[in-house]
Design an enzyme around this catalytic site. Structure first.
Site, short mmCIF file in Angstrom:
data_model
loop_
_atom_site.label_atom_id
_atom_site.label_comp_id
_atom_site.label_asym_id
_atom_site.label_seq_id
_atom_site.Cartn_x
_atom_site.Cartn_y
_atom_site.Cartn_z
N LYS A 35 0.82 -1.27 -0.38
CA LYS A 35 -0.05 -0.08 -0.09
C LYS A 35 0.76 1.16 -0.07
O LYS A 35 1.91 1.08 0.11
CB LYS A 35 -0.87 -0.09 1.33
CG LYS A 35 -0.10 0.10 2.38
CD LYS A 35 -1.06 -0.46 3.91
CE LYS A 35 -0.16 -0.29 5.08
NZ LYS A 35 -1.00 -1.08 6.09
N TYR A 255 16.05 29.98 8.27
CA TYR A 255 14.84 30.55 8.75
C TYR A 255 14.80 30.56 10.11
O TYR A 255 15.20 29.90 10.98
CB TYR A 255 13.54 29.87 8.24
CG TYR A 255 13.46 30.12 6.89
CD1 TYR A 255 12.88 31.28 6.21
CD2 TYR A 255 13.54 28.90 6.00
CE1 TYR A 255 12.61 31.44 5.11
CE2 TYR A 255 13.21 28.92 4.66
CZ TYR A 255 12.86 30.15 4.06
OH TYR A 255 12.77 30.20 2.81
C1 LIG Z 1 0.01 -1.94 6.80
C2 LIG Z 1 -0.94 -3.19 7.25
C3 LIG Z 1 0.12 -4.41 7.56
C4 LIG Z 1 1.39 -4.39 7.33
O1 LIG Z 1 2.10 -3.69 8.63
P1 LIG Z 1 3.70 -3.55 8.99
O2 LIG Z 1 3.76 -3.26 10.12
O3 LIG Z 1 4.11 -2.76 7.97
O4 LIG Z 1 4.38 -5.12 8.65
C5 LIG Z 1 -0.67 -5.73 7.64
N1 LIG Z 1 -1.87 -5.74 7.84
C6 LIG Z 1 -2.78 -4.55 7.65
C7 LIG Z 1 -4.09 -4.69 7.74
C8 LIG Z 1 -2.19 -3.40 7.38
O5 LIG Z 1 -2.91 -2.16 7.31
#
Ligand SMILES: *Cc1c(COP(=O)(O)O)cnc(C)c1O
Length: 359
Positions: A35, A255
Site C-alpha cells: 500500500k 529561517y
Molecule cells: C499496513 C498493514 C500491514 C503491514 O504492517 P507492517 O507493520 O508494515 O508490517 C498488515 N496488515 C494490515 C491490515 C495493514 O494495514
C-alpha cells in the site's frame, strides 16, 4: 543537469527481505503489503520485485486497478474493502479479494448482484479498535457471508495487532487469545501477523502473514534497527552539497535564525528539504552522511535545502554526495530525530525526487 535528490531502490534487498519473511514464517503463505505506493518505493516496481509473493495487499481501489492494468495476476487483497455497490462490482470484475470489516458491507454483498463470486476476508476487531467486526458479532456475520450467493466459498478471517511493535506489550497475546476464541467454531484460513508479529510472535503466523515494513528493510520495533533483524534497507535517499560557506561565530543560520554558529565554521548546504520529503521536524543534530562520514544537521529544514556542520569534514567539496537515510544511515534513527516513525518518512518522499533502481 539531473535533479540532485535521489532515492535509490535496491531491488535485491527487497527480495532478500522477502526471503527473511519466508524463513521467519515457514508454514505461512505471504501477502506482501504494498500500500501507499509500496511504502513510497513505487507500487509497480515493488510488485515486480516481490512477484513471487503468494498475494499482495493494498489499501485503495486505485492501487488495485493499477496492479491489474499492469497485468499482475496474483491474488490482491483490498485492506479497506469496498464502500458502495459500484466499487464492489468493479472489484468482483477484477477478481480482487476484499476485506469485510463492517455490517454495511455485508448488506451491500447481500443486495448487489455480481457476475462472479468474490473472495472475502472477514476482519475481526480484537483490540485495535479501528476496523473490524466486534467479537460478539463474528459468528452471525460469518454465517451471513456463508449464506450469501455473491461470496466465494473459502471465507478467510483476519485481525490486526495494535501493539506488536513493542515486544513486551501483553496486549498482543491478549488480542491473539480473543481472536482464537472468536473463531473457535469457524474453520477458515486465518491471517493476523504484520511484520512485528512475523518476527516476534510465531504463534500468530497461521495460514497467511502480512509483512509490510520489514520488506522495505526497516525494523518494525520501537527503537529497533534493521540490522538487528537481519534486514537490508531498500531505499537510500541522497542528494548533494551545493554550497559550502564560512560563517563567523555567532552568525544565525536559516529561517528563524534559531541556530547560531558556536565557532567560525564551514557550513554545507545540501539540496534536499521538506519539499522532497525530508522531515521538517528533524532536529538540529540529526545525522547526515557526507562522503560516508556523519555530520549533524544544523538550523531549520527548508523546503529545498538543509544545512550541515562541516567542521569535522574540512575536505568536503561542492558536489559531494550526502546521504539522508538508507545505506549506512538507518532510517529508524532519522525517524526518531524527527519525532516520527520510518513508515512516514518512506511514504512521504515526494515526486520531485528522482528514483533509480539498483539490481
Ligand atoms: C499496513 C498493514 C500491514 C503491514 O504492517 P507492517 O507493520 O508494515 O508490517 C498488515 N496488515 C494490515 C491490515 C495493514 O494495514
Amino acid at each position: 543537469m539531473t535533479r540532485a535528490a535521489e532515492a535509490s531502490i535496491d531491488l535485491q534487498a527487497l527480495q532478500y527481505n522477502l526471503q527473511r519473511v519466508r524463513e521467519s514464517a515457514k508454514n505461512s503463505r505471504i501477502i506482501s503489503v504494498i500500500k501507499a505506493n509500496g511504502y513510497g518505493h513505487g507500487l509497480l516496481r515493488v510488485a515486480s520485485a516481490l512477484s513471487s509473493s503468494d498475494a499482495f495487499a493494498v489499501a485503495k481501489i486505485e492501487e488495485v486497478l493499477t496492479l491489474r492494468e499492469a497485468a499482475f495476476t496474483q491474488p490482491i487483497l483490498l485492506l479497506e474493502g469496498f464502500s458502495d455497490a459500484e466499487e464492489l462490482a468493479l472489484l468482483a470484475q477484477h477478481d480482487i479479494d476484499v476485506v469485510v470489516h463492517h455490517q454495511y458491507q455485508i448488506d451491500l454483498l447481500e443486495q448487489t448482484s455480481l457476475h462472479s463470486k468474490i473472495n472475502v476476508w472477514l476482519k475481526i476487531d480484537t483490540g485495535m479498535h479501528r476496523l473490524g467486526i466486534s467479537l460478539d458479532d463474528v459468528s452471525v456475520n460469518y454465517k451471513r457471508l456463508q449464506a450469501c450467493d455473491n461470496v466465494a466459498a473459502d471465507i478467510a478471517v483476519m485481525t490486526h495487532f495494535a501493539n506488536a511493535d513493542d515486544h513486551h506489550d501483553p496486549r498482543t497475546s491478549a488480542q491473539l487469545k480473543r481472536f482464537n476464541s472468536a473463531i473457535a467454531e469457524i474453520n477458515a484460513p486465518r491471517s493476523l501477523a504484520n511484520s512485528a508479529a512475523i518476527l516476534k510472535y510465531s504463534e500468530s503466523h497461521a495460514e497467511w502473514v502480512r509483512p509490510g515494513i520489514m520488506l522495505y528493510g526497516v525494523s518494525p520495533f520501537i527503537k529497533g534497527l534493521a540490522a538487528e533483524e537481519n534486514l537490508k534497507p531498500v531505499m537510500t535517499l541522497s542528494s548533494k552539497l551545493i554550497a559550502i560557506n564560512h560563517y563567523k561565530k555567532g552568525n544565525a543560520l536559516g529561517y528563524g535564525g534559531s541556530w547560531r554558529c558556536p565557532d567560525d565554521m564551514p557550513v554545507g548546504v545540501v539540496a534536499i528539504g521538506y519539499g522532497d520529503g525530508y522531515p521538517r521536524a528533524a532536529r538540529a543534530g540529526t545525522p547526515v552522511l557526507i562522503n560516508d562520514q556523519r555530520v549533524p544537521l544544523i538550523g531549520r529544514v527548508s523546503m529545498d535545502m538543509i544545512c550541515v556542520d562541516l567542521r569535522s569534514q574540512p575536505f568536503a567539496v561542492i558536489g559531494d554526495r550526502a546521504v539522508l537515510w538508507g545505506e549506512g544511515l538507518p532510517v529508524e534513527e532519522i525517524a526518531e530525530c524527527a519525532h516520527t516513525i520510518p513508515y512516514e518518512l518512506l511514504c512521504r518522499v515526494t515526486e520531485r525526487v528522482r528514483i533509480t533502481e539498483v539490481e
